[in-house]
Write a protein that holds these residues in place. Structure first.
Motif, short mmCIF file in Angstrom:
data_model
loop_
_atom_site.label_atom_id
_atom_site.label_comp_id
_atom_site.label_asym_id
_atom_site.label_seq_id
_atom_site.Cartn_x
_atom_site.Cartn_y
_atom_site.Cartn_z
N SER A 137 17.37 -9.80 -2.93
CA SER A 137 17.50 -9.79 -4.39
C SER A 137 16.98 -8.47 -4.96
N VAL A 138 17.27 -8.24 -6.24
CA VAL A 138 16.78 -7.03 -6.90
C VAL A 138 15.25 -7.00 -6.96
N PRO A 139 14.57 -8.08 -7.38
CA PRO A 139 13.10 -8.05 -7.37
C PRO A 139 12.54 -7.80 -5.97
N ALA A 140 13.22 -8.30 -4.93
CA ALA A 140 12.72 -8.13 -3.57
C ALA A 140 12.70 -6.66 -3.17
N ILE A 141 13.80 -5.95 -3.38
CA ILE A 141 13.83 -4.56 -2.96
C ILE A 141 12.93 -3.70 -3.84
N ARG A 142 12.80 -4.06 -5.10
CA ARG A 142 11.90 -3.29 -5.97
C ARG A 142 10.43 -3.56 -5.65
N SER A 143 10.13 -4.72 -5.10
CA SER A 143 8.73 -5.03 -4.79
C SER A 143 8.17 -4.12 -3.72
N LEU A 144 9.02 -3.53 -2.87
CA LEU A 144 8.55 -2.55 -1.90
C LEU A 144 8.00 -1.33 -2.62
N SER A 145 8.65 -0.92 -3.69
CA SER A 145 8.16 0.20 -4.49
C SER A 145 6.88 -0.17 -5.22
N VAL A 146 6.77 -1.43 -5.63
CA VAL A 146 5.53 -1.89 -6.27
C VAL A 146 4.36 -1.73 -5.30
N LEU A 147 4.57 -2.13 -4.06
CA LEU A 147 3.51 -1.99 -3.05
C LEU A 147 3.12 -0.52 -2.89
N ALA A 148 4.12 0.36 -2.81
CA ALA A 148 3.82 1.79 -2.68
C ALA A 148 3.06 2.29 -3.91
N GLY A 149 3.49 1.82 -5.10
CA GLY A 149 2.81 2.25 -6.32
C GLY A 149 1.36 1.81 -6.37
N LEU A 150 1.06 0.64 -5.81
CA LEU A 150 -0.33 0.18 -5.77
C LEU A 150 -1.15 0.99 -4.76
N LEU A 151 -0.52 1.40 -3.67
CA LEU A 151 -1.23 2.19 -2.66
C LEU A 151 -1.61 3.57 -3.16
N ILE A 152 -0.91 4.07 -4.19
CA ILE A 152 -1.27 5.37 -4.76
C ILE A 152 -2.70 5.35 -5.27
N LEU A 153 -3.14 4.22 -5.80
CA LEU A 153 -4.46 4.13 -6.44
C LEU A 153 -5.61 4.39 -5.46
#
Length: 541
Positions: A119-135
């Motif tokens: 799904s769209v939320p599923a593939i975008r959630s990978l970017s969410v994980l990367a965005g959290l790792l930036i912190l």
């Protein structure tokens, strides 16, 4: 004694206050990274991401889409995980369509979709994980640079509510992963030059390989690292505590990383015409003033972004004026941060951050200035390494200023509060929108979809295109589509209340205009939507 105690108490309260601010920003940052993942238009670039992650190439899809009227959801079969399309097909799809995009992100996305669904939320959630790792990574980098905890906490707070980092944490593209790898490689380099251990240099070399296989513009980051190592350790007497020579070890790690990247270079050379053809937009001629304005807009978007890109402005109003006035103030703060970095930060972290800021920027800006183009302006996301360095420079200015005993402390607290509040306001605006200026090709797609969805029994005619696949995620299941591969063979079916024409090529547009018994009525110029009205039905009405 009392004065000393009072000073210590004030400093302690300031530290607690900073921790509280960071905690609030972290909560906001995490919330807005996850909020409404499916709401934003699944735009042109993200369609490519999902095509490649599922092992489909666009050339294959273009030749396979049936040129017959069908339900809109039938287009999604090319964007689903299939058992016979594994990692090898992912690599082949990226290499065939656009080898300037290296395959690591798409391989990770392929595994992610197999695990969590396509799904769209599923593939975008990978970017969410990367965005959290930036912190945690930016906190680690500030520590390795020796900038102090206040600077590190301030950098985390700024990144947590930065509209730029949150926007790309919600987009199914490789940029969040790329930012993590820039930070991770930088941390590993600083640790390796300090320890001199071979193990640390091996980890650093592996991070370079990962970075190159995520984005070609990781190469300027390696160049920035080379400048830092040479500037700080080129003399024989400048060795690490263990006696190792960082220049020698860095050269070895970089050489092996580029050697590991050679296999992809063969794909790049073989399909170079495809890669360069997809970059034609970056060669559009723009004036120097326009290019400089793009730079200012892009860098200020780190801290404020209310979706007021000049390209999509349809009316000039007070909010627009206030936004651009505030952006000018943000650029003043950025300039102050760079000045602080150049004058007040110690030698090694100063060299490192200046190299990280300047070299990736010049890599794109110099060709623009010499040959014309808008690589450094229109490709705002390509400057992520520079943005990270600028964010740390501003954090150093404000983080150190917060603990200053002079009046500068009040100014820095005020500026930090303004930047964080502007970031949160920007995130609220972004969360409630269904499109954004960072999605230029599909910016008007939600507006077009609303027009089509209002019809009780519509047909949408369009060329077989990525734009049509993107639009298919916004249309209601009741909408029928007619993908057109060969305009000369177009036959307009009967039985539909409304027939819409979306983003037609010049050939298709000319073919429809030549169709007898029909009239084209423009509904949305910017969204490129027309209504195909039957002349017979119009006379009957």
């Amino acid at each position: 004694m009392k004065a000393s105690e009072g000073s210590g108490m004030g400093e302690g309260m300031s530290r607690k206050g900073l921790w509280l601010v960071v905690a609030i920003c972290l909560v906001c940052g995490v919330f807005f990274r996850f909020y409404n993942l499916e709401k934003k238009v699944f735009w042109y670039d993200e369609i490519h991401s999902k095509l490649w992650a599922t092992g489909h190439s666009w050339s294959e899809v273009r030749d396979s889409v049936p040129a017959v009227e069908a339900p809109v959801r039938t287009l999604h079969r090319f964007l689903r995980i299939e058992s016979d399309r594994g990692p090898q097909r992912v690599i082949e799809s990226v290499a065939r369509d656009d080898p300037q995009h290296t395959p690591l992100y798409y391989l990770l996305a392929h595994l992610w979709l197999r695990t969590f669904g396509d799904s769209v939320p599923a593939i975008r959630s990978l970017s969410v994980l990367a965005g959290l790792l930036i912190l945690p990574c930016i906190y680690w980098l500030c520590g390795e640079l020796g900038l102090g905890r206040r600077t590190a906490y301030t950098a985390v707070a700024l990144v947590a509510v930065s509209p730029f980092y949150v926007i790309y944490s919600q987009e199914a593209r490789q940029y969040g992963l790329w930012a993590v790898e820039v930070l991770l490689a930088s941390c590993l380099l600083l640790r390796a030059v300090t320890s001199g251990r071979g193990r640390d240099w091996i980890f650093y070399g592996l991070s370079l390989v990962a970075g190159l296989y995520t984005h070609l513009l990781f190469a300027p980051v390696i160049t920035a690292h080379a400048v830092y190592v040479c500037a700080c350790f080129i003399r024989p007497e400048r060795r690490t505590d263990r006696g190792a020579t960082p220049v020698l070890f860095f050269s070895g790690a970089a050489f092996l990383a580029f050697l590991a990247f050679v296999p992809w270079c063969f794909y790049l050379i073989r399909n170079i015409s495809q890669a360069t053809g997809n970059l034609e937009w970056s060669q559009q001629k723009v004036g120097l003033l326009s290019l400089a304005c793009m730079w200012g807009f892009n860098y200020s978007s780190l801290f404020v972004d209310l979706n007021h890109s000049v390209r999509f402005i349809e009316q000039y109003d007070v909010p627009l004026f206030l936004d651009y006035t505030f952006r000018a103030g943000v650029l003043v703060v950025l300039s102050a941060g760079l000045t602080f970095l150049a004058r007040r930060v110690s030698h090694r972290p100063r060299i490192f951050l200046l190299a990280l800021i300047v070299i990736p920027f010049l890599t794109l800006a110099v060709p623009d200035l010499l040959m014309g183009g808008m690589r450094s302006g229109g490709g705002h996301r390509y400057l992520i390494p520079s943005y990270l360095g600028v964010t740390i420079a501003v954090a150093a200015l404000l983080g150190e200023g917060v603990s200053s005993p002079s009046s500068r402390e009040r100014w820095c607290r005020w500026l930090l509060g303004v930047l964080l509040c502007s970031g949160i306001v920007s995130l609220v605006a972004h969360a409630s929108a269904d499109t954004w200026w960072t999605k230029p090709v599909s910016y008007y797609a939600p507006r077009v979809a609303r027009i089509v969805n209002q019809s009780p029994h519509p047909l949408l005619i369009s060329d077989v295109s990525v734009n049509l696949l993107s639009m298919s995620y916004l249309l209601e299941p009741s909408v029928r589509v007619l993908p057109v591969r060969n305009p000369d063979l177009l036959h307009i079916p009967a039985g539909f209340r409304d027939i819409f024409v979306f983003a037609p090529s010049q050939t298709l547009f000319a073919r429809i205009r030549a169709e007898r018994g029909f009239t084209l009525i423009e509904l949305d110029r910017r969204g490129r939507l027309w209504l195909l009205r039957s002349d017979i039905r119009s006379r009957d009405g």
